[in-house]
Design an enzyme around this catalytic site. Structure first.
Site: not given
Length: 472
Positions: A158, A208-210, A212-213, A231, A273, A370
């Protein structure tokens, strides 16, 4: 079915309408990938045979470099010359690296303590879900897809909703083995969430972002306990010592924040990142470096990514554009000194001037969160110990840069910084053979190198008894 618009960040106009995949579409893609893994030829081919097909895929990518470079420039605002000369060829070479590794996936012979013969096998993980970000559409596609292919996995990919076009083109070029690579375009809360929670996906690789992780990790745990690699975000320090070459330090510090949307030596150089957004400068060199950074910023050309004279293109979309400007405003409100930049560039599109703040305190928002844009926080320090302590004072741990001529300082600091990759007298020194990933809230698991290949395999131990053997 439903569609959504992908937007040209140069002017905010619609490029194309793209299919909006949802849970049902993910189910269909997973079904195809599962069929290809359980009953298709891909995981049953020799590593050598898989490698040959991957080499052909790489050749096809290079044959279509003009179209692919154009798509990533339209979709992501990345400089066309950088896409054509660097990022698309690098994606093809990533394929070739893992093609060469596909027949070198070895287990081990075990030295058992009794009358047993044991060995291990590295077997493909199965069906993998890749969720990739918008900042490097091609690089991230092959950073994840290539090692998974080499391992013998099948997959559902995706791409980010902001940059779906090149991924669809890669899906078109990859029709070498049916059902192995399945691309579904759509949004994170629907298509992405369906991948993370799917009961028939064996592993998810997410960049992606922390925030969403965390959601991906929770969904994986709540579903089938699938393996994941993450990551995530970063707030990487660049630490410049008094003995550093000032010109080199200025080049690395400036490159460290404008990389990705910019052209340095004809390469695409922040929406990344590992951006070196916190620049710690030892007090003896601070004023001299500050002036050199100011000159670099003033000579920087922000413009159309198709213009060969442009150094930097637009941010990816309106949301990211407004987010960066809001952080810049916060920096001003919290008392940081604006050295240069700080505004949008032009009156249309999502262009932002390279922005440098001085007199930044460690607890200011621009120094802790970030930003994912061309905003640098410049800070002064006195001793090596202070530099290390302040560089580590972050929840992230993705990367760091060290600029010094002293090997003892380089060794001490590189071993003291808690980050997944340390660059000494260089920055963004990525290579297909060099593993890359985070500490702390920057995630876990590694992309690139053989470590990335192994994360798409599982280790199986096989043991048989030994009878009448003259030795163990």
């Amino acid at each position: 079915g439903r569609t959504f618009e992908t937007i040209d960040p140069r002017n905010g106009e619609v490029i194309a309408k793209v299919g909006e995949g949802d849970k049902e579409d993910i189910d269909l893609a997973v079904k195809a990938a599962r069929e290809a893994f359980d009953h298709g030829p891909w995981p049953r081919l020799s590593g050598f045979a898989r490698g040959r097909i991957m080499m052909k895929f790489a050749d096809l990518v290079e044959e279509h470099v003009d179209e692919l470079a154009t798509l990533d420039s339209y979709d992501a605002g990345k400089l066309y010359i950088g896409n054509k000369m660097f990022e698309i060829p690098a994606g093809a070479n990533n394929l070739r690296y893992y093609a060469g590794a596909a027949d070198k996936i070895h287990g081990e012979t075990l030295k058992m303590s009794r009358d047993l013969h044991g060995y291990t096998l590295r077997e493909p993980m199965g069906v993998v879900g890749h969720i990739i970000p918008w900042n490097f559409p091609t690089t991230m596609f092959f950073m994840k897809v290539a090692p998974a292919l080499a391992a013998g996995c099948t997959m559902v990919v995706k791409p980010a909703e902001q940059t779906p076009l090149s991924a669809l083109y890669y899906a078109h070029l990859s029709k070498l083995v049916h059902g192995v690579i399945n691309v579904v375009t759509g949004f994170g809360p629907t298509a992405g969430a369906a991948i993370a929670a799917h009961m028939d996906i064996d592993k998810v690789s997410f960049t992606g972002s922390t925030e969403v992780g965390r959601s991906v990790m929770k969904a994986a745990a709540d579903s089938n306990l699938k393996q994941i690699s993450l990551e995530l975000g970063g707030k990487s320090p660049v630490i410049i010592f008094d003995d550093a070459d000032v010109d080199l330090a200025a080049e690395l510090a400036f490159t460290g924040i404008v990389f990705n949307k910019a052209r340095i030596l004809n390469f695409p150089y922040g929406e990344i990142c590992v951006a070196g957004s916190r620049v710690f400068v030892q007090e003896g060199i601070y004023d001299k470096l500050l002036q050199k950074l100011k000159i670099k910023s003033e000579n920087w050309v922000v413009g159309d990514p198709f213009d060969p004279n442009s150094h930097q293109g637009p941010q990816v979309d309106k949301k990211q554009f407004e987010k960066i400007l809001s952080y810049i405003n916060q920096g001003k409100q919290e008392g940081a000194n604006l050295l240069c930049g700080g505004n949008r560039h032009g009156d249309k599109g999502y262009f932002i001037q390279p922005t440098i703040f001085t007199d930044v305190k460690d607890n200011m928002t621009i120094a802790t969160e970030e930003i994912f844009g061309p905003v640098m926080s410049l800070m002064k320090f006195k001793t090596i110990e202070e530099g290390i302590e302040r560089a580590n004072a972050t929840k992230y741990g993705l990367a760091a840069g060290i600029v010094t001529k002293n090997i003892d300082i380089a060794n001490t600091v590189s071993r003291s910084i808690r980050a997944g990759v340390i660059w000494i007298n260089c920055y963004f020194a990525f290579d297909a053979d060099c593993p890359y990933g985070g500490y702390k809230m920057s995630g876990f698991g590694r992309d690139l190198g053989m470590e990335s290949l192994y994360k798409y395999t599982q280790t199986k131990s096989v043991v048989t008894p030994l009878y009448n053997s003259p030795w163990l």
